[in-house]
Design a protein around this motif. Structure first.
Motif, PDB file in Angstrom:
ATOM      1  N   ASP A 116       0.818  -1.210   0.000  1.00  0.00           N
ATOM      2  CA  ASP A 116       0.000   0.000   0.000  1.00  0.00           C
ATOM      3  C   ASP A 116       0.849   1.256   0.000  1.00  0.00           C
ATOM      4  O   ASP A 116       0.342   2.347  -0.166  1.00  0.00           O
ATOM      5  N   ARG A 117       2.168   1.103   0.189  1.00  0.00           N
ATOM      6  CA  ARG A 117       2.995   2.290   0.338  1.00  0.00           C
ATOM      7  C   ARG A 117       4.300   2.190  -0.432  1.00  0.00           C
ATOM      8  O   ARG A 117       4.875   1.127  -0.566  1.00  0.00           O
ATOM      9  N   ILE A 118       4.731   3.345  -0.893  1.00  0.00           N
ATOM     10  CA  ILE A 118       6.042   3.508  -1.514  1.00  0.00           C
ATOM     11  C   ILE A 118       6.884   4.264  -0.500  1.00  0.00           C
ATOM     12  O   ILE A 118       6.413   5.239   0.091  1.00  0.00           O
ATOM     13  N   GLU A 119       8.126   3.831  -0.320  1.00  0.00           N
ATOM     14  CA  GLU A 119       9.026   4.557   0.572  1.00  0.00           C
ATOM     15  C   GLU A 119      10.386   4.668  -0.090  1.00  0.00           C
ATOM     16  O   GLU A 119      10.931   3.667  -0.554  1.00  0.00           O
ATOM     17  N   TRP A 166     -12.468   8.025  -5.762  1.00  0.00           N
ATOM     18  CA  TRP A 166     -11.372   7.251  -5.185  1.00  0.00           C
ATOM     19  C   TRP A 166     -10.799   8.018  -3.999  1.00  0.00           C
ATOM     20  O   TRP A 166     -10.810   9.246  -3.964  1.00  0.00           O
ATOM     21  N   SER A 167     -10.247   7.301  -3.049  1.00  0.00           N
ATOM     22  CA  SER A 167      -9.610   7.978  -1.916  1.00  0.00           C
ATOM     23  C   SER A 167      -8.324   8.670  -2.390  1.00  0.00           C
ATOM     24  O   SER A 167      -7.806   8.374  -3.458  1.00  0.00           O
ATOM     25  N   TRP A 168      -7.823   9.553  -1.572  1.00  0.00           N
ATOM     26  CA  TRP A 168      -6.611  10.287  -1.910  1.00  0.00           C
ATOM     27  C   TRP A 168      -5.407   9.612  -1.284  1.00  0.00           C
ATOM     28  O   TRP A 168      -5.509   8.983  -0.236  1.00  0.00           O
ATOM     29  N   ALA A 172      -6.605   1.414  -1.659  1.00  0.00           N
ATOM     30  CA  ALA A 172      -7.965   1.916  -1.841  1.00  0.00           C
ATOM     31  C   ALA A 172      -8.360   2.002  -3.317  1.00  0.00           C
ATOM     32  O   ALA A 172      -9.533   2.183  -3.631  1.00  0.00           O
ATOM     33  N   LEU A 173      -7.389   1.861  -4.206  1.00  0.00           N
ATOM     34  CA  LEU A 173      -7.681   1.925  -5.643  1.00  0.00           C
ATOM     35  C   LEU A 173      -8.349   0.633  -6.116  1.00  0.00           C
ATOM     36  O   LEU A 173      -8.112  -0.434  -5.546  1.00  0.00           O
ATOM     37  N   PRO A 174      -9.125   0.713  -7.200  1.00  0.00           N
ATOM     38  CA  PRO A 174      -9.671  -0.515  -7.782  1.00  0.00           C
ATOM     39  C   PRO A 174      -8.525  -1.446  -8.187  1.00  0.00           C
ATOM     40  O   PRO A 174      -7.481  -0.968  -8.660  1.00  0.00           O
ATOM     41  N   PRO A 175      -8.682  -2.755  -7.994  1.00  0.00           N
ATOM     42  CA  PRO A 175      -7.598  -3.699  -8.288  1.00  0.00           C
ATOM     43  C   PRO A 175      -7.006  -3.549  -9.688  1.00  0.00           C
ATOM     44  O   PRO A 175      -5.795  -3.659  -9.863  1.00  0.00           O
ATOM     45  N   GLU A 176      -7.828  -3.242 -10.683  1.00  0.00           N
ATOM     46  CA  GLU A 176      -7.326  -3.130 -12.056  1.00  0.00           C
ATOM     47  C   GLU A 176      -6.474  -1.887 -12.269  1.00  0.00           C
ATOM     48  O   GLU A 176      -5.759  -1.777 -13.264  1.00  0.00           O
ATOM     49  N   ARG A 213      -4.569  -0.471  -9.479  1.00  0.00           N
ATOM     50  CA  ARG A 213      -3.613  -0.407  -8.376  1.00  0.00           C
ATOM     51  C   ARG A 213      -2.165  -0.631  -8.814  1.00  0.00           C
ATOM     52  O   ARG A 213      -1.291   0.171  -8.495  1.00  0.00           O
ATOM     53  N   ASP A 214      -1.869  -1.707  -9.530  1.00  0.00           N
ATOM     54  CA  ASP A 214      -0.483  -2.034  -9.883  1.00  0.00           C
ATOM     55  C   ASP A 214       0.158  -0.958 -10.755  1.00  0.00           C
ATOM     56  O   ASP A 214       1.299  -0.568 -10.528  1.00  0.00           O
ATOM     57  N   GLU A 215      -0.586  -0.488 -11.752  1.00  0.00           N
ATOM     58  CA  GLU A 215      -0.034   0.525 -12.654  1.00  0.00           C
ATOM     59  C   GLU A 215       0.214   1.841 -11.906  1.00  0.00           C
ATOM     60  O   GLU A 215       1.242   2.493 -12.100  1.00  0.00           O
ATOM     61  N   ALA A 216      -0.715   2.240 -11.044  1.00  0.00           N
ATOM     62  CA  ALA A 216      -0.543   3.479 -10.280  1.00  0.00           C
ATOM     63  C   ALA A 216       0.679   3.371  -9.368  1.00  0.00           C
ATOM     64  O   ALA A 216       1.477   4.300  -9.271  1.00  0.00           O
ATOM     65  N   TYR A 217       0.830   2.224  -8.742  1.00  0.00           N
ATOM     66  CA  TYR A 217       1.966   2.008  -7.843  1.00  0.00           C
ATOM     67  C   TYR A 217       3.280   2.080  -8.621  1.00  0.00           C
ATOM     68  O   TYR A 217       4.207   2.796  -8.221  1.00  0.00           O
ATOM     69  N   ARG A 218       3.376   1.341  -9.726  1.00  0.00           N
ATOM     70  CA  ARG A 218       4.611   1.332 -10.529  1.00  0.00           C
ATOM     71  C   ARG A 218       4.956   2.727 -11.031  1.00  0.00           C
ATOM     72  O   ARG A 218       6.112   3.159 -10.985  1.00  0.00           O
ATOM     73  N   SER A 219       3.956   3.428 -11.533  1.00  0.00           N
ATOM     74  CA  SER A 219       4.181   4.771 -12.069  1.00  0.00           C
ATOM     75  C   SER A 219       4.692   5.718 -10.981  1.00  0.00           C
ATOM     76  O   SER A 219       5.670   6.448 -11.183  1.00  0.00           O
ATOM     77  N   ASN A 220       4.055   5.705  -9.827  1.00  0.00           N
ATOM     78  CA  ASN A 220       4.463   6.605  -8.758  1.00  0.00           C
ATOM     79  C   ASN A 220       5.796   6.205  -8.148  1.00  0.00           C
ATOM     80  O   ASN A 220       6.589   7.064  -7.764  1.00  0.00           O
ATOM     81  N   GLU A 221       6.077   4.912  -8.076  1.00  0.00           N
ATOM     82  CA  GLU A 221       7.366   4.469  -7.548  1.00  0.00           C
ATOM     83  C   GLU A 221       8.503   5.015  -8.411  1.00  0.00           C
ATOM     84  O   GLU A 221       9.491   5.548  -7.912  1.00  0.00           O
ATOM     85  N   GLY A 222       8.360   4.909  -9.719  1.00  0.00           N
ATOM     86  CA  GLY A 222       9.366   5.470 -10.621  1.00  0.00           C
ATOM     87  C   GLY A 222       9.446   6.983 -10.518  1.00  0.00           C
ATOM     88  O   GLY A 222      10.532   7.563 -10.571  1.00  0.00           O
ATOM     89  N   GLY A 223       8.301   7.619 -10.341  1.00  0.00           N
ATOM     90  CA  GLY A 223       8.270   9.066 -10.197  1.00  0.00           C
ATOM     91  C   GLY A 223       9.001   9.532  -8.949  1.00  0.00           C
ATOM     92  O   GLY A 223       9.760  10.503  -8.985  1.00  0.00           O
ATOM     93  N   TRP A 224       8.798   8.818  -7.834  1.00  0.00           N
ATOM     94  CA  TRP A 224       9.486   9.213  -6.600  1.00  0.00           C
ATOM     95  C   TRP A 224      10.986   8.966  -6.689  1.00  0.00           C
ATOM     96  O   TRP A 224      11.781   9.736  -6.131  1.00  0.00           O
TER      97      TRP A 224
END
Length: 147
Positions: free
Chosen positions: A3-6, A90-92, A117-121, A123-134
């Motif tokens: 659920d978290r990127i660090e 969607w939640s923030w 909190a994101l829809p399963p379909e 979740r993975d793409e949002a996580y990957r995109s933001n992980e690379g962004g951070w």
């Protein structure tokens, strides 16, 4: 996945310098690549326009959660759908920047949470995109405060 990127980066700059780079809206905009409309104020909305190449069409929208100088700066921002549109239903996500003094300067840790909190379909793409962004943003702030 989680659920978290660090991400953590060691900065050769004092805590007060890093704090200013995070919390002064003009300086934040320089390294984060966003033009912000107003200073950061706890409890207030932050608006602006992304200036990062390829993302100039995207608005910036966040709500400042905390400014606990010089240890914690946090905001929450909305998740986007595949077309980079804000989904109000969607939640923030919550983003926290934590600063710790070190012998060489500052240890900066950024955490973004709220992916479960994101829809399963989505979740993975949002996580990957933001992980690379951070990963990239940590390099940006390092270059900014160490110059």
């Amino acid at each position: 996945m989680t659920d978290r990127i660090e991400k953590t980066v060691e900065l050769n700059a004092p805590v007060d310098r890093v704090w200013r780079a995070l919390t002064d809206h003009r300086e934040f905009g320089e390294w984060f690549k966003v033009r912000l409309d107003q200073p950061f104020v706890p409890g207030a909305e932050s608006t602006g326009q992304m200036t990062y190449p390829g993302f100039e069409h995207m608005p910036w929208r966040a709500e400042v959660v905390a400014m606990d100088e010089p240890r914690l700066f946090s905001f929450r921002w909305p998740h986007m759908d595949e077309q980079q549109k804000v989904r109000e239903d969607w939640s923030w996500a919550v983003v926290e920047f934590r600063l710790e003094p070190t012998d060489a300067g500052t240890r900066l840790t950024v955490t973004e949470s709220g992916f479960d909190a994101l829809p399963p379909e989505r979740r993975d793409e949002a996580y990957r995109s933001n992980e690379g962004g951070w990963e990239e943003q940590m390099g940006n702030i390092k270059a900014h405060v160490e110059r």
